[in-house]
Design a protein around this motif. Sequence first.
Motif, PDB file in Angstrom:
ATOM      1  N   GLY A  37      21.526 -70.141 -29.312  1.00  0.00           N
ATOM      2  CA  GLY A  37      21.851 -68.902 -30.026  1.00  0.00           C
ATOM      3  C   GLY A  37      20.982 -68.695 -31.254  1.00  0.00           C
ATOM      4  N   PRO A  38      21.077 -67.511 -31.855  1.00  0.00           N
ATOM      5  CA  PRO A  38      20.265 -67.211 -33.041  1.00  0.00           C
ATOM      6  C   PRO A  38      20.766 -67.966 -34.261  1.00  0.00           C
ATOM      7  CG  PRO A  38      21.784 -65.413 -32.602  1.00  0.00           C
ATOM      8  CD  PRO A  38      21.919 -66.372 -31.447  1.00  0.00           C
ATOM      9  N   MET A  39      19.892 -68.123 -35.233  1.00  0.00           N
ATOM     10  CA  MET A  39      20.236 -68.834 -36.465  1.00  0.00           C
ATOM     11  C   MET A  39      20.962 -67.929 -37.449  1.00  0.00           C
ATOM     12  SD  MET A  39      17.615 -70.814 -38.990  1.00  0.00           S
ATOM     13  CE  MET A  39      18.185 -71.700 -40.441  1.00  0.00           C
ATOM     14  N   THR A  40      20.637 -66.632 -37.412  1.00  0.00           N
ATOM     15  CA  THR A  40      21.202 -65.711 -38.395  1.00  0.00           C
ATOM     16  C   THR A  40      22.483 -65.059 -37.876  1.00  0.00           C
ATOM     17  OG1 THR A  40      19.823 -63.927 -37.524  1.00  0.00           O
ATOM     18  CG2 THR A  40      18.947 -65.192 -39.373  1.00  0.00           C
ATOM     19  N   ASP A  41      23.305 -64.623 -38.809  1.00  0.00           N
ATOM     20  CA  ASP A  41      24.526 -63.888 -38.490  1.00  0.00           C
ATOM     21  C   ASP A  41      24.176 -62.402 -38.477  1.00  0.00           C
ATOM     22  OD1 ASP A  41      26.962 -62.584 -38.411  1.00  0.00           O
ATOM     23  OD2 ASP A  41      27.954 -63.961 -39.802  1.00  0.00           O
ATOM     24  N   ALA A  42      23.950 -61.861 -37.288  1.00  0.00           N
ATOM     25  CA  ALA A  42      23.475 -60.479 -37.163  1.00  0.00           C
ATOM     26  C   ALA A  42      24.468 -59.478 -37.744  1.00  0.00           C
ATOM     27  CB  ALA A  42      23.186 -60.156 -35.702  1.00  0.00           C
ATOM     28  N   ARG A  43      25.743 -59.697 -37.490  1.00  0.00           N
ATOM     29  CA  ARG A  43      26.742 -58.731 -37.966  1.00  0.00           C
ATOM     30  C   ARG A  43      26.782 -58.683 -39.490  1.00  0.00           C
ATOM     31  NH1 ARG A  43      31.992 -59.412 -33.905  1.00  0.00           N
ATOM     32  NH2 ARG A  43      30.961 -58.595 -32.030  1.00  0.00           N
ATOM     33  N   ALA A  44      26.729 -59.839 -40.107  1.00  0.00           N
ATOM     34  CA  ALA A  44      26.736 -59.878 -41.572  1.00  0.00           C
ATOM     35  C   ALA A  44      25.458 -59.238 -42.115  1.00  0.00           C
ATOM     36  CB  ALA A  44      26.862 -61.317 -42.058  1.00  0.00           C
ATOM     37  N   GLY A  45      24.331 -59.510 -41.464  1.00  0.00           N
ATOM     38  CA  GLY A  45      23.065 -58.934 -41.899  1.00  0.00           C
ATOM     39  C   GLY A  45      23.052 -57.424 -41.770  1.00  0.00           C
ATOM     40  N   GLU A  46      23.569 -56.917 -40.646  1.00  0.00           N
ATOM     41  CA  GLU A  46      23.612 -55.463 -40.437  1.00  0.00           C
ATOM     42  C   GLU A  46      24.498 -54.786 -41.472  1.00  0.00           C
ATOM     43  OE1 GLU A  46      25.020 -55.340 -36.473  1.00  0.00           O
ATOM     44  OE2 GLU A  46      23.119 -56.049 -35.612  1.00  0.00           O
TER      45      GLU A  46
END
Length: 472
Positions: A37-46
Amino acid sequence: MSGDSDRQGPVDGDTAQQEMIPSKKSAVLVDGVVLNGPMTDARAGEKFVEEACRLIMEEVVLKATDVNEKVCEWRPPEQLKQLLDLEMRDSGEPPHRLLELCRDVIRYSVKTNHPRFFNQLYAGLDYYSLVARFMTEALNPSVYTYEVSPVFLLVEEAVLKKMIEFIGWKEGDGIFNPGGSVSNMYAMNLARYKYRPDIKEKGLFGLPRLILFTSAECHYSMKKAASFLGIGTENVCFVETDGRGKMIPEELEKKVWQARKEGAAPFLVCATSGTTVLGAFDPLDEIADICERHSLWLHVDDLLKKCYSAKASYLFQQDKFYDVSYDTGDKSIQCSRRPDAFKFWMTWKALGTLGLEERVNRALALSRYLVDEIKKREGFKLLMEPEYANVCFWYIPPSLREMEEGPEFWAKLNLVAPAIKERMMKKGSLMLGYQPHRGKVNFFRQVVISPQVSREDMDFLLDEIDLLGRDM
């Protein structure tokens, strides 16, 4: 090979999300690092991007034309360090804290989009180029090959083609650079390459003393470029200008002959259209005639690529499946290059050529209005009649108005502009540049750049200077 289970139909979003989350059973670890999986939290980033964009809209864009807002919230460096949380820590900080930092950055930054920011040769907010900048930052392109930047390379080509047409050339070449300083360096290096193409491979060894000529009013980047390129600042010959800041052609020709007599090798004349301080335009036709007589002026197709090409095989392969002439990165000194042409293109598309012309005409008309007001008002004195949008003037406070214009007068007047500048910045009402220039004591330089500027701002400029300086 995939099993039958890998060829099943699409799954719903929740199931897909669950499959993205590594479990203890399925996790792949290398050196203790989970790779699933990705390292970043996409939802938090968005969510952070959305909230930050809202903040930018509220605090920057919507306030850009509000003259009741301060141009700057001045703080001395040590105090500003205490107000801003500048430290980078081992652990990251939560989004709400980052948004607070964003708000502080906006608050204490100079509002260059304010209608009363006149400090530099840039100002104002162009909504269309701002959106273009948002897009390029989000897409993060690099303009060197068509395969990674197809749209932006075509945009740059279209803008350059149109600009070449306006100059009146049938053909030409160019690239967008980070600014005028880099462009001047390009010009100097290209002229040297034209004079001695073998310098690209052999370097400076064995070259004669190269010398270039430029106006005494030229931009300081000419000396920097000469230093950076190994030409040497002592080999930049400054040609005298007339009372309006224009290069004197006769003086240029004298300097060229003198350099040849001394055994130097003239290779470049750099003229200026709109000098930094006075806004003067050198007599280009007469200078071009001199350059032609002395083989200094040049126009060579494809010179950019010949001069700068490094033929990097991992980028500029000649056996690509598309037209590699669109891989323009090999004619730049940079590898990665920002798509700056896109901002200009977007504004040009929005306003049209006539709209851009209207902006220029309005800026010149506002400058003319300011000149007329300066002439009417007691305590204001023009340095000279402007040729362009640069309006240079002194403010003479009441205490000096009856004094004879001798050494004492000019010494005292020299202190006025810096003192008023300090007051306006601490008040936050206005930002205007000042400078001494070629024997003339400190004076204000006002340049109309921003499309948001109005007649009312010109009146405020003079009223505020008088208000801040009348007790001096």
